[in-house]
Design a protein around this motif. Sequence first.
Motif, PDB file in Angstrom:
ATOM      1  N   ARG A 184      -1.525   5.980   2.289  1.00 55.33           N
ATOM      2  CA  ARG A 184      -2.033   6.248   0.855  1.00 55.33           C
ATOM      3  C   ARG A 184      -1.306   5.049   0.117  1.00 55.33           C
ATOM      4  N   ARG A 185      -0.206   4.931   0.059  1.00 50.39           N
ATOM      5  CA  ARG A 185       0.793   4.003  -0.731  1.00 50.39           C
ATOM      6  C   ARG A 185       0.550   2.640  -0.404  1.00 50.39           C
ATOM      7  N   GLY A 187      -2.400   1.386   0.912  1.00 50.92           N
ATOM      8  CA  GLY A 187      -3.700   1.474   0.645  1.00 50.92           C
ATOM      9  C   GLY A 187      -4.564   1.118   1.935  1.00 50.92           C
ATOM     10  N   ASP A 189      -6.265   3.219   3.816  1.00 51.56           N
ATOM     11  CA  ASP A 189      -6.960   4.452   3.486  1.00 51.56           C
ATOM     12  C   ASP A 189      -7.596   4.985   5.100  1.00 51.56           C
TER      13      ASP A 189
END
Length: 347
Positions: A184-185, A187, A189
């Motif tokens: 998530r950090r 990007g 996904d």
Amino acid sequence: MTAELAAWVMVLAIAAYACAGGTDYGAGLWDLLAGGPERGRRPRWLIDHAMAPVWETNNVWLIFVLIVMWTGFPTMFQAVFTALWLPLALAAVGLVLRGAGFALRKPTHRLAGRRLYGAMFAVASLLTPFFLGAALGAIASGRVRTGTAASADAWANPTSVLTGLLAVAAAAFLGAVFLSCDARRFGADDLVAYFKVRALCAFAAVVVLALVALPVTHGDARYVWEGLTGGWGLALVVLSAVCGLATVLLLLRRSHGLPRWTAVAAVALTVCAWGVAQRPYLLPTSLTVAQGAGAPHTLRWLALVTVVAVVVVGPALVLLYRLDTMGELQPLTDADTGAAGAPGDDC
């Protein structure tokens, strides 16, 4: 520093290494299971980027454990490294190969070289926690005593094998939880659910192995088993289980901050429960903390070194981990290392 306090410093340092180093070992395990070059390209990309800023720092905890054991409890140090020299030597070799593989695979131009170094990193990430866990299992089962000669039975026994497998499963759990949050950090996904599923599978493996360990340790490591099933030891085990379940629920609710903390707490509490269960022994049931402690002046110097380390190194480590979890630290890119290479290099 009293002998009891020094022993707890050692236990806490082991817990710190189990969490920090265990996360890296877990990432290496998922690197091993990521699949071929094309299928595993994205997971390995995330593993490289997530580990790069902190992987060397995490070994500080292992060095500190060895320093405390060597200076504070020399009798224990001698007994452990005499009886368990083989698994500890294999773990040390794994540490070296793992670090070399991780450091060299990114700047290597040729695909064959990257595969070789990647395999070194991944396989060593599996074997090293197993052998370290097997050594802890040997101690917990009471097979390591002062004067015990090295033998396969000391570490190739049911308790040691189960502890080694639990160490691998716990590392896989930590690694997957952190990587899911890191996805998530960064990007990525598409990798959030990928590592979330693996975290849930690893947690299921931990639960199964823990249930199998109950009847095994009942007969093979009775003293520690009694400590873990009663009193403060049981309380810490229950808290660890609650933290593990909380991690699973948070992952299912798509939380990406708190699962790191609860996963770390689950592993750290398990190590502390083991420390409580062994009291008052360093080596159950043959060497107590008081019997194995070094000279009083040695413990005083150890206390001074520990305070200096906490004051000088502690804030730097906290800042490093904080910056890393906030995404402020960036690893070297291919352009920085020259890893991109020229057309035709990947052959």
